[in-house]
Enzyme design. Structure first.
Site, PDB file in Angstrom:
ATOM      1  N   CYS A  65       0.869  -1.179   0.000  1.00  0.00           N
ATOM      2  CA  CYS A  65       0.000   0.000   0.000  1.00  0.00           C
ATOM      3  C   CYS A  65       0.907   1.230   0.000  1.00  0.00           C
ATOM      4  O   CYS A  65       2.084   1.116  -0.310  1.00  0.00           O
ATOM      5  CB  CYS A  65      -0.999  -0.023   1.159  1.00  0.00           C
ATOM      6  SG  CYS A  65      -0.341   0.229   2.816  1.00  0.00           S
ATOM      7  N   GLY A  66       0.381   2.382   0.321  1.00  0.00           N
ATOM      8  CA  GLY A  66       1.202   3.591   0.292  1.00  0.00           C
ATOM      9  C   GLY A  66       2.358   3.537   1.269  1.00  0.00           C
ATOM     10  O   GLY A  66       3.508   3.779   0.908  1.00  0.00           O
ATOM     11  N   VAL A  69       1.492   0.617   6.406  1.00  0.00           N
ATOM     12  CA  VAL A  69       0.892   0.673   7.729  1.00  0.00           C
ATOM     13  C   VAL A  69      -0.572   0.232   7.708  1.00  0.00           C
ATOM     14  O   VAL A  69      -0.988  -0.623   8.492  1.00  0.00           O
ATOM     15  CB  VAL A  69       1.037   2.085   8.346  1.00  0.00           C
ATOM     16  CG1 VAL A  69       0.281   2.190   9.658  1.00  0.00           C
ATOM     17  CG2 VAL A  69       2.519   2.414   8.549  1.00  0.00           C
ATOM     18  N   GLY A  70      -1.366   0.799   6.827  1.00  0.00           N
ATOM     19  CA  GLY A  70      -2.777   0.427   6.761  1.00  0.00           C
ATOM     20  C   GLY A  70      -2.953  -1.048   6.456  1.00  0.00           C
ATOM     21  O   GLY A  70      -3.792  -1.730   7.058  1.00  0.00           O
ATOM     22  N   HIS A  98      12.126 -14.786  13.950  1.00  0.00           N
ATOM     23  CA  HIS A  98      11.844 -14.683  15.379  1.00  0.00           C
ATOM     24  C   HIS A  98      10.351 -14.651  15.707  1.00  0.00           C
ATOM     25  O   HIS A  98       9.960 -15.084  16.791  1.00  0.00           O
ATOM     26  CB  HIS A  98      12.479 -13.417  15.963  1.00  0.00           C
ATOM     27  CG  HIS A  98      13.968 -13.456  15.953  1.00  0.00           C
ATOM     28  ND1 HIS A  98      14.728 -12.595  16.702  1.00  0.00           N
ATOM     29  CD2 HIS A  98      14.865 -14.235  15.295  1.00  0.00           C
ATOM     30  CE1 HIS A  98      16.014 -12.838  16.513  1.00  0.00           C
ATOM     31  NE2 HIS A  98      16.123 -13.832  15.646  1.00  0.00           N
ATOM     32  N   ARG A 136       7.955 -19.995  22.292  1.00  0.00           N
ATOM     33  CA  ARG A 136       7.145 -19.562  23.433  1.00  0.00           C
ATOM     34  C   ARG A 136       6.448 -18.238  23.124  1.00  0.00           C
ATOM     35  O   ARG A 136       5.250 -18.083  23.386  1.00  0.00           O
ATOM     36  CB  ARG A 136       8.027 -19.414  24.683  1.00  0.00           C
ATOM     37  CG  ARG A 136       7.262 -19.015  25.938  1.00  0.00           C
ATOM     38  CD  ARG A 136       8.157 -18.809  27.157  1.00  0.00           C
ATOM     39  NE  ARG A 136       9.067 -17.676  26.988  1.00  0.00           N
ATOM     40  CZ  ARG A 136      10.393 -17.773  26.785  1.00  0.00           C
ATOM     41  NH1 ARG A 136      10.981 -18.955  26.754  1.00  0.00           N
ATOM     42  NH2 ARG A 136      11.135 -16.701  26.638  1.00  0.00           N
TER      43      ARG A 136
END
Length: 149
Positions: A65-66, A69-70, A98, A136
């Site tokens: 996306c840009g 984040v979204g 990880h 875990r």
């Protein structure tokens, strides 16, 4: 490996080159859209992409996306998905090693085509490390998936 890829309109221009690179690395690609630069809502693409990962149709997903984040927020709303925004090589591989990340999100307005290809390669080559601490911690993430409905 089978990879599902998706983008919104802001990531659409970068996605084609990423698809070509994934195929050049010898992987199969399923493209869930968008298929043109017309505006589209990234949560809809994230829903289609994560469904393919959860069903096992694809082993990993890549959202563009840009900013990434979204896409990351939307993908992480889906139980069983661990998505990470990756704009550097270290995060691209360590998130898998990880944290057992199964969806990488990148921002087309943040990274260019060369870096995107390096990120994709690092993400796809990485494998979850069979380490007691990492197992875990990922198990606790699964517990959180179940606890918060």
């Amino acid at each position: 490996m089978k990879i599902v890829i998706g983008s919104d309109h802001a990531g659409w221009s970068l996605k084609g080159g990423v698809i070509a690179h994934i195929k050049a690395l010898g992987h199969e690609v399923v493209d869930v859209g968008s298929h043109d630069p017309k505006p589209v809502d990234f949560p809809d693409i994230a829903r289609a992409l994560t469904a393919k990962v959860l069903s096992g149709e694809a082993q990993r997903g890549i959202m563009v996306c840009g900013t990434g984040v979204g896409a990351s927020i939307a993908a992480n709303k889906v139980r069983g998905i661990r998505a990470a925004v990756c704009h550097d090589i270290h995060s691209a591989h360590q998130s898998v090693e990880h944290d057992d990340v199964n969806v990488m999100c990148i921002g087309a307005q943040i990274v260019g085509p060369w870096l995107a290809n390096d990120l994709v390669e690092s993400f796809l080559e990485a494998e979850f490390e069979d380490n007691e601490d990492y197992r875990r911690r990922v198990a606790k993430l699964h517990e959180m998936d179940s606890a918060f409905k």
